[in-house]
Design a protein around this motif. Structure first.
Motif, PDB file in Angstrom:
ATOM      1  N   SER A 173       0.826  -1.228   0.000  1.00 21.07           N
ATOM      2  CA  SER A 173       0.000   0.000   0.000  1.00 21.07           C
ATOM      3  C   SER A 173       0.851   1.266   0.000  1.00 21.07           C
ATOM      4  O   SER A 173       0.611   2.201   0.777  1.00 21.07           O
ATOM      5  N   ILE A 174       1.850   1.291  -0.853  1.00 22.31           N
ATOM      6  CA  ILE A 174       2.729   2.453  -0.953  1.00 22.31           C
ATOM      7  C   ILE A 174       2.063   3.540  -1.788  1.00 22.31           C
ATOM      8  O   ILE A 174       1.539   3.264  -2.873  1.00 22.31           O
ATOM      9  N   ASN A 175       2.084   4.748  -1.271  1.00 23.59           N
ATOM     10  CA  ASN A 175       1.622   5.912  -2.030  1.00 23.59           C
ATOM     11  C   ASN A 175       2.761   6.355  -2.942  1.00 23.59           C
ATOM     12  O   ASN A 175       3.727   6.971  -2.485  1.00 23.59           O
ATOM     13  N   ALA A 176       2.664   6.024  -4.213  1.00 21.26           N
ATOM     14  CA  ALA A 176       3.755   6.286  -5.149  1.00 21.26           C
ATOM     15  C   ALA A 176       4.133   7.763  -5.208  1.00 21.26           C
ATOM     16  O   ALA A 176       5.304   8.106  -5.397  1.00 21.26           O
ATOM     17  N   ALA A 177       3.146   8.641  -5.001  1.00 19.60           N
ATOM     18  CA  ALA A 177       3.419  10.077  -5.088  1.00 19.60           C
ATOM     19  C   ALA A 177       4.309  10.561  -3.951  1.00 19.60           C
ATOM     20  O   ALA A 177       4.870  11.663  -4.021  1.00 19.60           O
ATOM     21  N   SER A 178       4.475   9.744  -2.912  1.00 23.10           N
ATOM     22  CA  SER A 178       5.282  10.148  -1.758  1.00 23.10           C
ATOM     23  C   SER A 178       6.754   9.813  -1.912  1.00 23.10           C
ATOM     24  O   SER A 178       7.563  10.175  -1.053  1.00 23.10           O
ATOM     25  N   TRP A 262      15.366  -0.999 -12.742  1.00 25.37           N
ATOM     26  CA  TRP A 262      16.290  -0.163 -11.971  1.00 25.37           C
ATOM     27  C   TRP A 262      16.658   1.098 -12.760  1.00 25.37           C
ATOM     28  O   TRP A 262      16.709   1.085 -13.986  1.00 25.37           O
ATOM     29  N   ASN A 263      16.986   2.145 -12.004  1.00 23.65           N
ATOM     30  CA  ASN A 263      17.432   3.391 -12.626  1.00 23.65           C
ATOM     31  C   ASN A 263      18.479   4.039 -11.738  1.00 23.65           C
ATOM     32  O   ASN A 263      18.437   3.917 -10.499  1.00 23.65           O
ATOM     33  N   ASP A 264      19.425   4.712 -12.358  1.00 22.04           N
ATOM     34  CA  ASP A 264      20.379   5.521 -11.592  1.00 22.04           C
ATOM     35  C   ASP A 264      19.768   6.907 -11.392  1.00 22.04           C
ATOM     36  O   ASP A 264      19.318   7.546 -12.341  1.00 22.04           O
ATOM     37  N   ILE A 265      19.748   7.363 -10.155  1.00 20.78           N
ATOM     38  CA  ILE A 265      19.138   8.644  -9.816  1.00 20.78           C
ATOM     39  C   ILE A 265      20.007   9.383  -8.810  1.00 20.78           C
ATOM     40  O   ILE A 265      20.918   8.811  -8.202  1.00 20.78           O
ATOM     41  N   ASP A 266      19.712  10.664  -8.644  1.00 24.66           N
ATOM     42  CA  ASP A 266      20.484  11.528  -7.743  1.00 24.66           C
ATOM     43  C   ASP A 266      20.315  11.083  -6.294  1.00 24.66           C
ATOM     44  O   ASP A 266      19.198  10.856  -5.829  1.00 24.66           O
ATOM     45  N   HIS A 267      21.424  10.993  -5.569  1.00 29.07           N
ATOM     46  CA  HIS A 267      21.381  10.503  -4.181  1.00 29.07           C
ATOM     47  C   HIS A 267      20.672  11.463  -3.231  1.00 29.07           C
ATOM     48  O   HIS A 267      20.330  11.079  -2.100  1.00 29.07           O
ATOM     49  N   ASN A 268      20.423  12.689  -3.670  1.00 29.01           N
ATOM     50  CA  ASN A 268      19.741  13.656  -2.800  1.00 29.01           C
ATOM     51  C   ASN A 268      18.217  13.551  -2.867  1.00 29.01           C
ATOM     52  O   ASN A 268      17.523  14.270  -2.138  1.00 29.01           O
ATOM     53  N   ASN A 269      17.694  12.691  -3.745  1.00 27.45           N
ATOM     54  CA  ASN A 269      16.259  12.455  -3.728  1.00 27.45           C
ATOM     55  C   ASN A 269      15.845  11.881  -2.369  1.00 27.45           C
ATOM     56  O   ASN A 269      16.608  11.147  -1.732  1.00 27.45           O
ATOM     57  N   ASN A 270      14.649  12.210  -1.937  1.00 26.34           N
ATOM     58  CA  ASN A 270      14.111  11.659  -0.692  1.00 26.34           C
ATOM     59  C   ASN A 270      13.093  10.580  -1.039  1.00 26.34           C
ATOM     60  O   ASN A 270      12.012  10.867  -1.563  1.00 26.34           O
ATOM     61  N   LEU A 271      13.466   9.330  -0.737  1.00 27.09           N
ATOM     62  CA  LEU A 271      12.684   8.181  -1.173  1.00 27.09           C
ATOM     63  C   LEU A 271      12.507   7.166  -0.033  1.00 27.09           C
ATOM     64  O   LEU A 271      13.280   7.148   0.930  1.00 27.09           O
ATOM     65  N   PHE A 272      11.487   6.311  -0.201  1.00 22.16           N
ATOM     66  CA  PHE A 272      11.372   5.136   0.656  1.00 22.16           C
ATOM     67  C   PHE A 272      12.561   4.223   0.349  1.00 22.16           C
ATOM     68  O   PHE A 272      13.269   4.409  -0.653  1.00 22.16           O
ATOM     69  N   PHE A 273      12.767   3.185   1.179  1.00 18.42           N
ATOM     70  CA  PHE A 273      13.933   2.332   0.953  1.00 18.42           C
ATOM     71  C   PHE A 273      13.703   0.920   1.477  1.00 18.42           C
ATOM     72  O   PHE A 273      12.747   0.654   2.218  1.00 18.42           O
ATOM     73  N   ILE A 274      14.598   0.022   1.051  1.00 15.64           N
ATOM     74  CA  ILE A 274      14.508  -1.392   1.408  1.00 15.64           C
ATOM     75  C   ILE A 274      15.784  -1.783   2.155  1.00 15.64           C
ATOM     76  O   ILE A 274      16.894  -1.528   1.680  1.00 15.64           O
ATOM     77  N   ILE A 275      15.606  -2.397   3.325  1.00 19.23           N
ATOM     78  CA  ILE A 275      16.734  -2.859   4.139  1.00 19.23           C
ATOM     79  C   ILE A 275      16.805  -4.377   4.076  1.00 19.23           C
ATOM     80  O   ILE A 275      15.785  -5.068   4.120  1.00 19.23           O
ATOM     81  N   GLU A 276      18.021  -4.878   3.973  1.00 16.35           N
ATOM     82  CA  GLU A 276      18.270  -6.324   3.984  1.00 16.35           C
ATOM     83  C   GLU A 276      19.128  -6.665   5.200  1.00 16.35           C
ATOM     84  O   GLU A 276      19.997  -5.892   5.601  1.00 16.35           O
ATOM     85  N   PHE A 277      18.876  -7.827   5.781  1.00 23.71           N
ATOM     86  CA  PHE A 277      19.621  -8.272   6.964  1.00 23.71           C
ATOM     87  C   PHE A 277      20.243  -9.634   6.704  1.00 23.71           C
ATOM     88  O   PHE A 277      19.607 -10.520   6.139  1.00 23.71           O
ATOM     89  N   ASP A 278      21.492  -9.800   7.108  1.00 26.65           N
ATOM     90  CA  ASP A 278      22.159 -11.097   6.973  1.00 26.65           C
ATOM     91  C   ASP A 278      21.738 -12.025   8.117  1.00 26.65           C
ATOM     92  O   ASP A 278      21.349 -11.566   9.177  1.00 26.65           O
TER      93      ASP A 278
END
Length: 278
Positions: A173-178, A262-278
């Motif tokens: 249920s991610i709001n893509a506009a965010s 996938w796309n290369d984008i500017d690191h200063n964008n403010n985005l949601f993210f995915i964390i992975e754990f070993d």
């Protein structure tokens, strides 16, 4: 002669009283904590409520903190500045003014998480744990948060992993506009752990932002995977405006690719993210 003697007595008495006044100055009643600092903490002082709040990043220990305290001139404080304290429970600091009057401040320390747990969706794939974080951060801040939580920005090393992550995103249920990146065709993205900060076109998995990682792509959109690494680029990377050095997983289409790629984008964008754990 008698009149002169009387005048001298009066003058002498005036001088004595004047000296007595100068030798008895009033004592200061100032008794404030004007500054309270702990390494790595964000501290606020509520003077009206006489409380001090220190917020520390995730992973900090509160059992042995060393505050540096600045107080009013001529006052003293107990416990003293520089003394190690256990902040598992609030600590009371008493400030004593020069005139002996006192006031007390109650200081507390809390460990603040980099995200609200209510915005975190956890899932498991192939024996590994992941989190989708529905709060926006720059790539570097997202990587820092991932490390604070004991993981790193996700690496995708197979089609199966790609499909599992994207399927979970679709059901979250991610709001893509965010979570949009204007330089990425105004599409919506979540951060992954890839970057080419060190050398343009040399992409590595570096989800903890350590500057080291496993290479997975070399070149621009016409480049190639490193040692058969899995990739899922759109017609990318293209380093648009020479400022795109971090990896986003698209969840909407853009002119050079489609949702899931996938796309290369500017690191200063403010985005949601995915964390992975070993």
């Amino acid at each position: 002669m008698k009149n002169v003697y009387i005048i001298l007595i009066a003058v002498g008495s005036s001088i004595l009283f004047s000296c007595s006044d100068e030798e008895s100055p009033s004592l200061s009643d100032a008794k404030k904590i004007t500054s309270f600092s702990i390494d790595g903490a964000t501290v606020s002082i509520d003077e009206s409520g006489k409380t001090i709040s220190a917020e520390l990043p995730l992973g900090s220990e509160v059992t042995a903190l060393t505050p540096t305290i600045v107080i009013s001139d001529k006052a003293t404080v107990s416990p003293a500045s520089g003394e190690v304290q256990n902040f598992t429970n609030p600590v009371t600091y008493t400030v004593t003014a020069e005139d002996g009057t006192t006031t007390s401040y109650v200081a507390s320390a809390t460990v603040v998480e980099c995200v609200d747990e209510g915005n975190v969706i956890s899932f498991t794939f192939d024996g590994k744990n992941y989190e989708i974080v529905k709060e926006t951060k720059t790539w570097r801040d997202a990587a820092s948060c991932a490390v604070e939580r004991g993981g790193y920005l996700a690496e995708i090393n197979s089609l199966e992993e790609q499909n599992a992550i994207y399927s979970q995103i679709e059901s979250s249920s991610i709001n893509a506009a965010s979570t949009t990146a204007p330089d990425g065709g105004n599409a919506s993205y979540l951060w992954l752990g890839g970057n080419d900060f060190d050398t343009e076109g040399s992409w590595i998995w570096d989800g903890d932002n350590s500057g080291e990682g496993t290479p997975f792509w070399i070149g621009d959109s016409s480049g190639s995977p490193v040692d058969g690494s899995y990739t899922n680029w759109g017609n990318e990377p293209d380093n648009f405006q020479n400022s795109q050095h971090t990896l986003g997983l698209a969840i909407t289409d853009w002119p050079l690719g489609s949702a899931g790629q996938w796309n290369d984008i500017d690191h200063n964008n403010n985005l949601f993210f995915i964390i992975e754990f070993d």
